[in-house]
Structure formats: C-alpha cells, structure tokens
Design a protein around this motif. Sequence first.
Motif, mmCIF file in Angstrom:
data_model
loop_
_atom_site.group_PDB
_atom_site.id
_atom_site.type_symbol
_atom_site.label_atom_id
_atom_site.label_comp_id
_atom_site.label_asym_id
_atom_site.label_seq_id
_atom_site.Cartn_x
_atom_site.Cartn_y
_atom_site.Cartn_z
ATOM 1 N N SER A 208 0.856 -1.177 0.000
ATOM 2 C CA SER A 208 0.000 0.000 0.000
ATOM 3 C C SER A 208 0.898 1.234 0.000
ATOM 4 O O SER A 208 2.087 1.165 0.305
ATOM 5 N N ILE A 209 0.313 2.374 -0.337
ATOM 6 C CA ILE A 209 1.085 3.604 -0.482
ATOM 7 C C ILE A 209 1.632 4.055 0.867
ATOM 8 O O ILE A 209 0.906 4.172 1.849
ATOM 9 N N SER B 284 7.109 5.125 -1.626
ATOM 10 C CA SER B 284 6.510 4.206 -2.604
ATOM 11 C C SER B 284 6.548 4.830 -3.995
ATOM 12 O O SER B 284 6.336 6.030 -4.153
ATOM 13 N N ILE C 261 4.491 5.165 -7.217
ATOM 14 C CA ILE C 261 3.089 4.957 -7.577
ATOM 15 C C ILE C 261 2.811 5.506 -8.972
ATOM 16 O O ILE C 261 3.484 6.406 -9.454
ATOM 17 N N SER D 240 -4.106 1.019 -2.025
ATOM 18 C CA SER D 240 -3.419 0.009 -2.830
ATOM 19 C C SER D 240 -3.826 0.158 -4.285
ATOM 20 O O SER D 240 -4.758 0.889 -4.617
ATOM 21 N N SER D 241 -3.161 -0.577 -5.142
ATOM 22 C CA SER D 241 -3.463 -0.573 -6.560
ATOM 23 C C SER D 241 -4.943 -0.873 -6.779
ATOM 24 O O SER D 241 -5.504 -1.774 -6.175
ATOM 25 N N VAL E 100 -5.576 4.864 -8.193
ATOM 26 C CA VAL E 100 -4.234 4.321 -8.041
ATOM 27 C C VAL E 100 -4.083 3.144 -9.001
ATOM 28 O O VAL E 100 -4.840 2.178 -8.929
ATOM 29 N N VAL F 13 1.354 0.351 -7.183
ATOM 30 C CA VAL F 13 2.122 0.742 -6.001
ATOM 31 C C VAL F 13 3.286 -0.227 -5.873
ATOM 32 O O VAL F 13 3.097 -1.445 -5.899
#
Length: 158
Positions: free
Chosen positions: A15-16, A20, A22, A66-67, A150, A153
């Motif tokens: 997760s971010i 990270s 992104i 998260s993605s 997103v 990540v």
Amino acid sequence: NERRVGYPMNPDGTSIGRGSRIALHLEIRLDDGSIALSTFDAEPLDLVVGDGTLPPALEARLMGLSSGAEEDFSANGSDLYGTAVPEKLHWLSRERFPEDISLETGQVIAFDTPEGQETAGTVVELEPDRVRIDFNHPLSGRPLRIHAIVLSVKSSWT
C-alpha cells in the motif's frame, strides 16, 4: 460527500507509504465543474511519494491505498497549495511582456524566477503601463474536487 471505492490489495499487500513508487490518474476540478488538471486522457502520473510532485496534503489522502483504489474528496486549495499571501502580489511594467501578448485578467503566465525555476503568475489587474500579477498558486483558496485512481504501487525497496 466523500467516498473511497474499492480497496483491492496488490498481490504482495503493498500500500502507499512514504517512498513508494506509484502510478495514478488524477483529476482536480474547480467548484464550477471546470477541470484544472486531469491525466485521465494522458499518461498517468508516475512518482515517488515524498519527491515533491504532489502536495504533502494530497499525498496524505493517498497513504494506505493500494493498486485499484479510487478516491474522491473535496479539498481547499489553500490546504494543498498554501495560503495566499498579499506579499506575492506584484506590479510589473508592461515593458516586461512581449508586445504581441494579449493580456487578460485571470490569465496564467509562466515566469522564470531569479534562481532559474519556472513559476506561474495570474494576471489580476491591468493598467496602461503596468500589470498586477498574483504569484500565489492559482488554486490556492479555491474549493476543489479531487478524483484519483491508483494504478500501481511499488514499495520503496522493490
């Protein structure tokens, strides 16, 4: 009326967080619905959280996502881009502008700082011999709607 839609986790659970890498699509709308910035019809932003690409307050809203996550929220431009201050309003001689430029109130113009960086200034007042420019961020103090998706990540160590 804020929403967080879906929290599909990356297969590795990333997760971010700070550092990270992104990729995301981002859209910022003014309260009248006009788009100030959008990457949805272009390449997504690809950045490292904390590298200065996004304002810290915007990064904070993305932390922990998260993605695949989608985020919609309201924000005040001052919270994201700083509070407008009167010291950033300056009168400039008309001679500093090319003769062929048509200046209009509300127009955003790129300027070079003495340090060689580019900054934006908004035309706020016109007089025959001078132009008043606001060097506060153009979105400062304005109500904003933000939509982000997103796309990926990666942790700072991958």
